[in-house]
Structures are given as structure tokens and as C-alpha cells.
Design a protein around this motif. Sequence first.
Motif, PDB file in Angstrom:
ATOM      1  N   LYS A  48     -18.475  -8.003   8.943  1.00  0.00           N
ATOM      2  CA  LYS A  48     -17.903  -7.874   7.594  1.00  0.00           C
ATOM      3  C   LYS A  48     -16.377  -7.770   7.676  1.00  0.00           C
ATOM      4  N   SER A  49     -15.762  -8.005   6.515  1.00  0.00           N
ATOM      5  CA  SER A  49     -14.334  -7.714   6.352  1.00  0.00           C
ATOM      6  C   SER A  49     -14.173  -6.521   5.427  1.00  0.00           C
ATOM      7  N   VAL A  50     -13.220  -5.674   5.750  1.00  0.00           N
ATOM      8  CA  VAL A  50     -12.935  -4.485   4.935  1.00  0.00           C
ATOM      9  C   VAL A  50     -11.466  -4.600   4.519  1.00  0.00           C
ATOM     10  N   ILE A  51     -11.251  -4.963   3.271  1.00  0.00           N
ATOM     11  CA  ILE A  51      -9.899  -5.340   2.834  1.00  0.00           C
ATOM     12  C   ILE A  51      -9.436  -4.425   1.704  1.00  0.00           C
ATOM     13  N   THR A  52      -8.227  -3.891   1.859  1.00  0.00           N
ATOM     14  CA  THR A  52      -7.730  -2.909   0.883  1.00  0.00           C
ATOM     15  C   THR A  52      -6.420  -3.367   0.245  1.00  0.00           C
ATOM     16  N   SER A  53      -6.336  -3.177  -1.066  1.00  0.00           N
ATOM     17  CA  SER A  53      -5.085  -3.416  -1.793  1.00  0.00           C
ATOM     18  C   SER A  53      -4.677  -2.145  -2.501  1.00  0.00           C
ATOM     19  N   GLY A  54      -3.386  -1.911  -2.574  1.00  0.00           N
ATOM     20  CA  GLY A  54      -2.895  -0.748  -3.315  1.00  0.00           C
ATOM     21  C   GLY A  54      -1.405  -0.851  -3.523  1.00  0.00           C
ATOM     22  N   GLY A  55      -0.936  -0.223  -4.558  1.00  0.00           N
ATOM     23  CA  GLY A  55       0.480  -0.271  -4.881  1.00  0.00           C
ATOM     24  C   GLY A  55       1.340   0.439  -3.856  1.00  0.00           C
ATOM     25  N   TYR A  56       0.722   1.286  -3.021  1.00  0.00           N
ATOM     26  CA  TYR A  56       1.462   2.054  -2.021  1.00  0.00           C
ATOM     27  C   TYR A  56       1.860   1.187  -0.825  1.00  0.00           C
ATOM     28  N   GLU A  57       1.287  -0.032  -0.746  1.00  0.00           N
ATOM     29  CA  GLU A  57       1.504  -0.841   0.458  1.00  0.00           C
ATOM     30  C   GLU A  57       2.924  -1.422   0.531  1.00  0.00           C
ATOM     31  N   ARG A  58       3.433  -1.863  -0.628  1.00  0.00           N
ATOM     32  CA  ARG A  58       4.800  -2.423  -0.654  1.00  0.00           C
ATOM     33  C   ARG A  58       5.399  -2.106  -2.016  1.00  0.00           C
ATOM     34  N   TYR A  59       6.559  -1.467  -2.025  1.00  0.00           N
ATOM     35  CA  TYR A  59       7.161  -1.096  -3.308  1.00  0.00           C
ATOM     36  C   TYR A  59       8.632  -0.732  -3.130  1.00  0.00           C
ATOM     37  N   PHE A  60       9.344  -0.650  -4.256  1.00  0.00           N
ATOM     38  CA  PHE A  60      10.683  -0.051  -4.223  1.00  0.00           C
ATOM     39  C   PHE A  60      10.750   0.977  -5.343  1.00  0.00           C
ATOM     40  N   GLU A  61      11.752   1.852  -5.244  1.00  0.00           N
ATOM     41  CA  GLU A  61      11.887   2.887  -6.274  1.00  0.00           C
ATOM     42  C   GLU A  61      13.260   2.826  -6.908  1.00  0.00           C
ATOM     43  N   LYS A  62      13.286   2.994  -8.215  1.00  0.00           N
ATOM     44  CA  LYS A  62      14.557   3.061  -8.935  1.00  0.00           C
ATOM     45  C   LYS A  62      14.442   4.152  -9.986  1.00  0.00           C
TER      46      LYS A  62
END
Length: 326
Positions: free
Chosen positions: A219-233
Motif C-alpha cells: 500500500k501507499s500511505v500519503i499525507t497532505s497538510g498545510g503544515y508541510e509548506r507555508y510562509f507566515e506574515k
Amino acid sequence: MFIITACNNIKLQETKKPLTKEIFAMDTEITLTCYGENAERTLSEAEERIKEIDGLMSTGKADSEISQLNKKGNAKLSNDVYYLIKRAVEISKKTNGAFNPLMYPIMKLWGFDTKRYRIPGEKEIKEKLEFTDINSIVSDENTRKISLKKGMEIDLGGIAKGFTSDELIKIFKKNGVDGLVNLGGNVSVTERKPENKPYKVGIRSPYSGLLGVVTVRDKSVITSGGYERYFEKNGIRYHHIMEPSTGKPANSDLLSVTVISKDGMYADALSTGIFVMGKKTGIAFFKQNHEKFDIILLDKKSKIYVSNGIKNEFISKGFDVEVIKE
Ligand code: AMP
Ligand code: MG
């Protein structure tokens, strides 16, 4: 996400030592782990294949097929790129546009291509949203030609890693070796580890440590989340998964979405798409389409929702877990 492998298991290491290779490609740390006689040859073949796919699909490489297609507006494509665009378009329609491989003009507007981040104005966003209509992609199966309307640009960043994992696992199987591939926390595994054991894959928590561990075979176990790549302003976080209807980072009530499937490419596209959908629509989508996959969602109240098909294989500590009724 991170992976617990047999490397941590001293007893296993003594009996069957895995061979590993680390590669940086596709903007990602990739680790390949192989068991068995043909491990060395398999790792070389796998590395070749990663470089090939990266060379075809990277938006960051000016001479890649994707970059050329984006620049010229039409191109005759390799089997790999044509196939992946076709699947991406199908999944985009299936997810009602939550997954959309045409978000590149929007990604650029926010500076995700150069890492020179900025917050674009409403007018700019509206202008670029004109170029994200999935029905405007024209394809010809016989010549493998894809044509885009002026201004449209394809970004396979939400699906290419899953496709690559599938291709790597195919190479493992062809050579009769077992093992796993880890593309920046997205993990795909073969049927077994030595002694016919299944794999235990750790899912990274957006806070720190692990959300839990899932036991899987093939199987593949694939995760997405906003914490993976972001910038802050000004104290606000802007992440890399765009809501195609607004052209802004998806205002999801989910922190992370893990999709588990035999089809890694599908799992990759869906983890991105379900993150955009949010909890309610994401769970409704799952209930209508769950034959081919399982999900583990984490919402902003730190509650985990796990689908029935994987609930017995998933262990989590310190989180409230609810099983999704099908
Ligand atoms: P993933 O890490 O698989 O969730 O994919 C995120 C990447 O997919 C982003 O870095 C973009 O390249 C691209 N992307 C952003 N928003 C979307 C979207 N709504 N649908 C498809 N791809 C997207
Ligand atoms: Mg994805």
C-alpha cells in the motif's frame, strides 16, 4: 510523516540487512529501502527512474516536458506525462474541482515557485483564476498531444510523488525484492518485510512526533497538510494547498489528511483534494468512493477520524479517535 523500518530493529538487522539509498529529487528527500538479492540493482534502477520522472515533470526545470507544455501551450508528450495529466483531469472532475492540476498560475502568484512569498491582491487572483478551468484542457489520445488555453499552466505537484512511488514499487516487484520508498514522508511498501512481516508506517503529527502508526502490506500511505509548506506574515500562516474556487490557501478545518491505497497516485491526488474539501465534504466524498482507499483525518480540534477498513491496523496515542461509519 516518518517511517519506522527494520533499520531500527537490531534483531532483523542481524538476519536480513536492508540496503538503503538516499536521493534528493522532486524537491524532496527520498529514501529507498530494499531487502533481497537484487537489492543493489533495484536501487540503481529506481534512482534512474526517479531522475527520469523528475526530468519530465518538474515545473522547476525549464526543459522538462511540463515546463515546455506550460511555455508553448501545447506539446506532444511522453507516455508518463500524458497518462498522469489524464488521471489528474479525471480526479479533478471526480473531486468536483477540489483537486486541480491547473493551480500553477496561482502558486506563482503567492511565490511558491521561487520561495519569494507574497500576498496577492484580489484582482490579481481573480485574473489568474480564469486560467484554472479543467474543461479547457484538450487532449488527443493518438498523438498524446495536450493543448492548453493561453495563460494556463499545469502543476503536477499534488500527484507526481504518488505516481513515482507506484513506479518504484513496480521496479521492486519486477526484480523480486521487497522494500519501501519514502518520498518526503509519503511511504509506499511492498507486500512484506523479511519473515513475512507487514510494514509499520508512522504518520507525522502536524504538532510534533507521530499522529499514529499504521500497519500495511502493498500500500501507499500519503499525507497532505498545510503544515508541510507555508510562509507566515503578520502572524497568519499561508500554506501551499490552494482552494481552486478562491485562489487562496484552502481554509480547511482539517490539519492533515492521510490516504491509504494500493494506488499511490490516486492516494496522493485524493489527500490533496480531501484536504481542500474539509471534514464534512471529505467524509461524504469518502463514503461515496471508498472502495479503493482508506482515510485518516486530523481536524483542528485534534480529533482523528479513521475509516473502518483501516481502523484495526491503526494505533494512535493521546488522540481522540472516531471511526467513520460507512
Ligand atoms: P500535496 O503535498 O500532495 O498535498 O500537494 C500540494 C502541491 O500540489 C502544492 O505544492 C502544489 O504544487 C499543488 N497544489 C496546490 N493546490 C492544489 C490543488 N487544489 N489541487 C491540486 N494540486 C494542488
Ligand atoms: Mg497530493
